[in-house]
Design a protein around this motif. Structure first.
Motif, PDB file in Angstrom:
ATOM      1  N   UNK A  26       2.416  13.806  20.358  1.00 35.63           N
ATOM      2  CA  UNK A  26       1.704  14.558  21.216  1.00 35.63           C
ATOM      3  C   UNK A  26       1.678  16.000  20.938  1.00 35.63           C
ATOM      4  N   UNK A  27       2.736  16.611  20.713  1.00 35.85           N
ATOM      5  CA  UNK A  27       2.637  17.945  20.133  1.00 35.85           C
ATOM      6  C   UNK A  27       1.663  18.100  18.916  1.00 35.85           C
ATOM      7  N   UNK A  28       1.564  17.341  17.988  1.00 32.93           N
ATOM      8  CA  UNK A  28       0.920  17.531  16.729  1.00 32.93           C
ATOM      9  C   UNK A  28      -0.547  17.248  17.173  1.00 32.93           C
ATOM     10  N   UNK A  48      -2.008  16.107   0.086  1.00 31.02           N
ATOM     11  CA  UNK A  48      -3.395  16.873   0.524  1.00 31.02           C
ATOM     12  C   UNK A  48      -4.546  16.558  -0.038  1.00 31.02           C
ATOM     13  N   UNK A  49      -4.724  15.741  -1.014  1.00 25.29           N
ATOM     14  CA  UNK A  49      -5.861  14.816  -1.298  1.00 25.29           C
ATOM     15  C   UNK A  49      -6.053  13.846  -0.606  1.00 25.29           C
ATOM     16  N   UNK A  74       2.726  17.277  11.726  1.00 23.87           N
ATOM     17  CA  UNK A  74       3.344  15.892  11.842  1.00 23.87           C
ATOM     18  C   UNK A  74       4.634  15.953  10.882  1.00 23.87           C
ATOM     19  N   UNK A  75       4.293  16.459   9.509  1.00 20.16           N
ATOM     20  CA  UNK A  75       5.252  16.798   8.626  1.00 20.16           C
ATOM     21  C   UNK A  75       6.106  17.724   8.963  1.00 20.16           C
ATOM     22  N   UNK A 133       3.399  11.399   6.652  1.00 20.88           N
ATOM     23  CA  UNK A 133       1.851  11.644   6.709  1.00 20.88           C
ATOM     24  C   UNK A 133       1.235  10.151   6.847  1.00 20.88           C
ATOM     25  N   UNK A 134       0.126  10.448   7.685  1.00 24.70           N
ATOM     26  CA  UNK A 134      -0.784   9.148   7.908  1.00 24.70           C
ATOM     27  C   UNK A 134      -0.761   8.646   6.585  1.00 24.70           C
TER      28      UNK A 134
END
Length: 394
Positions: free
Chosen positions: A92-94, A304-305, A383-384, A390-391
């Motif tokens: 929720x925060x992210x 990142x990619x 999130x991280x 990571x998603x």
């Protein structure tokens, strides 16, 4: 508890059943309507050792199953309850941080896009840049920040609920509906629909205020704390939610396309880039050559990619799926009193058929592309930073 029922012989199904279990409560009823049987689950699980309770409701429509009603397995319900128990506030925060930031930064583009949709004849034949210059010339540079307050606050709350509810409901639907077996895509879609509907309800007051600030000169110089009470005083509190169906038409397809495609594409890219790299040839102890697969990317570079590419692809899906709903939403709120949903759709259709629903698509592709790409990248970063994976990486 998982219930099976058969529609081929509905007369054999009792019209009402109930079951109580301790320390949790589980009840269900079977209702026959037009030769269809709807199975309603309502369960309240005591998740904490205190007096606090979490509740959830699921409605399932029985399609195929054995010939009698019977209780077969407690695993699915238990797994769903555990998923609810493991609700993590960090999602929720992210979600709130990424949505407020991305929508706030792209407010000028959104202002131009909204004005193009609200007054298409005034901007006919103009590019996005030319339209922005026209707005600045006629209304001043400050016009590009119209609606910034409700945008940041509204989408901050909306993003927190949208991302948080979606992440929480994914395992719930996967376990409760599908028993934790099979492809996750359908469960993800179901979770995104619920998340989009909740977000729509929360966003209605802020979005109605924002659009009036952009399209109505009487609200142009009013901040959120002045514009919102003025809107309530003039039109009434309930009128803020008059466009709820229009909001659903935009937010549900938008959420579904964005969230689900981001999850699926990210997972796919992680598999390809982590395991599908170039093969290097190495010589073994006995001179036997063996192929060693080297990942193309690792560590932060990989994250990142994957995050940026997945976010960009998700932005295209979200824009295309939600463009008609976005046009309906703008048309609904541009007048003092939002019109009925059906009338609004007919009015847009009368302006040029299907193409009329895609007015301002060029501006919106830039707008939505910037929002979603930045939003989902920020979401992964936050999130991280909060200790979540990571998603697509798990």
């Amino acid at each position: 508890i998982f219930i099976h029922c058969d529609l081929s012989s509905p007369s054999a199904i009792p019209s009402n059943l109930s079951l109580s279990l301790s320390p949790s409560t589980f009840s269900y009823s079977l209702v026959r309507r037009n030769k269809q049987t709807s199975l309603f689950f309502t369960f309240i699980m005591k998740l904490l050792p205190t007096s606090s309770f979490w509740s959830a409701s699921l409605t399932l429509f029985a399609l195929t199953s054995p010939s009698v009603v019977h209780v077969v397995d407690a695993g699915a319900a238990a797994a769903a309850a555990n998923a609810l128990k493991d609700m993590d506030y960090r999602y929720f925060v992210a979600g709130g941080v990424c949505a407020a930031t991305s929508h706030g930064l792209t407010t000028p583009v959104d202002v131009v896009k909204t004005q193009i949709q609200a007054k298409p004849k005034d901007f006919e034949g103009l590019s996005l840049l030319s339209s922005a210059l026209k707005v600045i010339k006629e209304q001043g540079p400050q016009a590009l920040l119209a609606g910034l307050g409700p945008t940041v606050i509204g989408y901050g709350v909306e993003g927190a609920m949208k991302f948080g509810v979606y992440e929480i409901l994914k395992p719930v639907f996967y376990e409760a509906v599908f028993g934790g077996v099979g492809d996750t895509t359908t469960a993800y879609i179901m979770a995104s629909v619920i998340a989009g509907a909740i977000a729509s309800l929360l966003l209605c007051p802020m979005e109605s205020t924002r659009i009036r600030q952009v399209t109505d000169p009487a609200y142009k110089d009013k901040g959120l704390m002045v514009a919102l009470p003025k809107l309530i005083q003039e039109d009434g509190l309930w009128n803020l939610f008059a466009g709820f169906r229009a909001m659903l038409a935009k937010q549900v397809p938008y959420t579904m396309a964005k969230q689900v495609s981001f999850d699926i594409v990210a997972s796919m890219l992680y598999r390809i880039l982590s395991n599908g790299g170039a093969a290097a040839v190495a010589e073994g102890a006995e001179g036997v050559e063996a192929a060693i697969v080297k990942p193309l990317l690792t560590g932060d570079a990989l994250k990142w990619v994957v995050s940026v590419c997945s976010a960009f692809i998700a932005s295209l899906f979200a824009c295309i799926f939600s463009q008609p709903g976005d046009m309906i939403l703008t048309e609904t709120y541009k007048s003092a009193k939002p019109g009925p949903f059906g009338v609004v759709v007919q009015n847009i259709w009368g302006q040029g058929g299907v193409p009329a629903f895609f007015t301002g698509t060029g501006a919106r592709i830039v707008h939505v592309g910037l929002i979603i790409t930045s939003q989902l990248v920020i979401y992964d970063i936050v999130k991280q930073a909060l200790g979540l994976p990571a998603t697509g990486s798990h």
